[in-house]
Design a protein around this motif. Structure first.
Motif, mmCIF file in Angstrom:
data_model
loop_
_atom_site.group_PDB
_atom_site.id
_atom_site.type_symbol
_atom_site.label_atom_id
_atom_site.label_comp_id
_atom_site.label_asym_id
_atom_site.label_seq_id
_atom_site.Cartn_x
_atom_site.Cartn_y
_atom_site.Cartn_z
ATOM 1 N N TYR A 151 -8.111 7.482 -2.745
ATOM 2 C CA TYR A 151 -7.261 6.305 -2.563
ATOM 3 C C TYR A 151 -5.963 6.619 -1.816
ATOM 4 O O TYR A 151 -5.302 5.719 -1.328
ATOM 5 N N LYS A 169 -4.619 3.634 0.468
ATOM 6 C CA LYS A 169 -5.539 2.833 1.286
ATOM 7 C C LYS A 169 -5.372 1.362 0.945
ATOM 8 O O LYS A 169 -5.169 1.003 -0.220
ATOM 9 N N THR A 222 -6.501 -1.180 -2.384
ATOM 10 C CA THR A 222 -6.780 -0.310 -3.523
ATOM 11 C C THR A 222 -5.972 -0.812 -4.710
ATOM 12 O O THR A 222 -4.786 -1.103 -4.586
ATOM 13 N N ASN A 270 0.823 -1.212 0.000
ATOM 14 C CA ASN A 270 0.000 0.000 0.000
ATOM 15 C C ASN A 270 0.860 1.267 0.000
ATOM 16 O O ASN A 270 0.430 2.328 0.430
ATOM 17 N N ASP A 278 -6.295 2.092 -10.200
ATOM 18 C CA ASP A 278 -7.178 3.171 -9.763
ATOM 19 C C ASP A 278 -6.369 4.381 -9.298
ATOM 20 O O ASP A 278 -6.725 5.530 -9.561
#
Length: 159
Positions: A123, A139, A142, A98, A146
């Motif tokens: 995000y 996040k 995710t 992440n 995106d």
């Protein structure tokens, strides 16, 4: 440091973080408006002490910016983030879990990170910028695609 110098440095930080300053003459004038009388040499020493640099602004002209110190982030609301990002600086992005690392041209990371933070991409939890590197925390769960799609609307040359 005495109180007068501390007050002057705090005032200088606030001026740079809230107004567009392109020259030492403009800074000296703004400080005079706040009641500080100093020489250009003293201002130069203060700028060096605060690690203030000049970076390319929205219009391509250079402006004074502070290092990435949370308390002194620019307080004005950008009109359009895309407008602020017309000057390209993005080089690459890499993810690990992440976390992401964005590589930029030297001197661009802080302004790009500022614009990412102010675009409120859902995000991205936050950024930390150096001179040519931005660390982003994404996040959990995710999809990287995106994040890249959202960033490409903010950062030119992203795709």
């Amino acid at each position: 440091m005495n109180k007068t110098r501390d007050d002057r440095l705090d005032t200088l930080r606030m001026i740079i973080s809230s107004r567009t300053m392109r020259s030492q003459e403009e800074l000296l004038g703004a400080l005079r408006e706040e009641g500080f009388q100093l020489t250009q040499a003293t201002l130069s020493r203060d700028l060096k002490m605060l690690k203030v640099v000049k970076a390319s602004g929205v219009d391509g002209n250079y402006v004074y910016v502070l290092p990435n110190i949370t308390m002194y982030k620019r307080v004005s609301t950008p009109a359009h983030v895309k407008e602020m990002m017309r000057v390209p600086g993005f080089l690459s992005i890499t993810f690990s879990g992440n976390m992401g690392v964005i590589k930029t041209r030297p001197g661009y990371a802080s302004s790009i990170a500022y614009n990412i933070d102010n675009s409120h991409i859902p995000y991205i939890l936050g950024t930390i910028a150096g001179d040519d590197t931005i660390f982003i925390v994404v996040k959990e769960d995710t999809d990287e695609r995106d994040v890249v799609a959202a960033l490409s609307k903010v950062v030119p040359n992203m795709v």
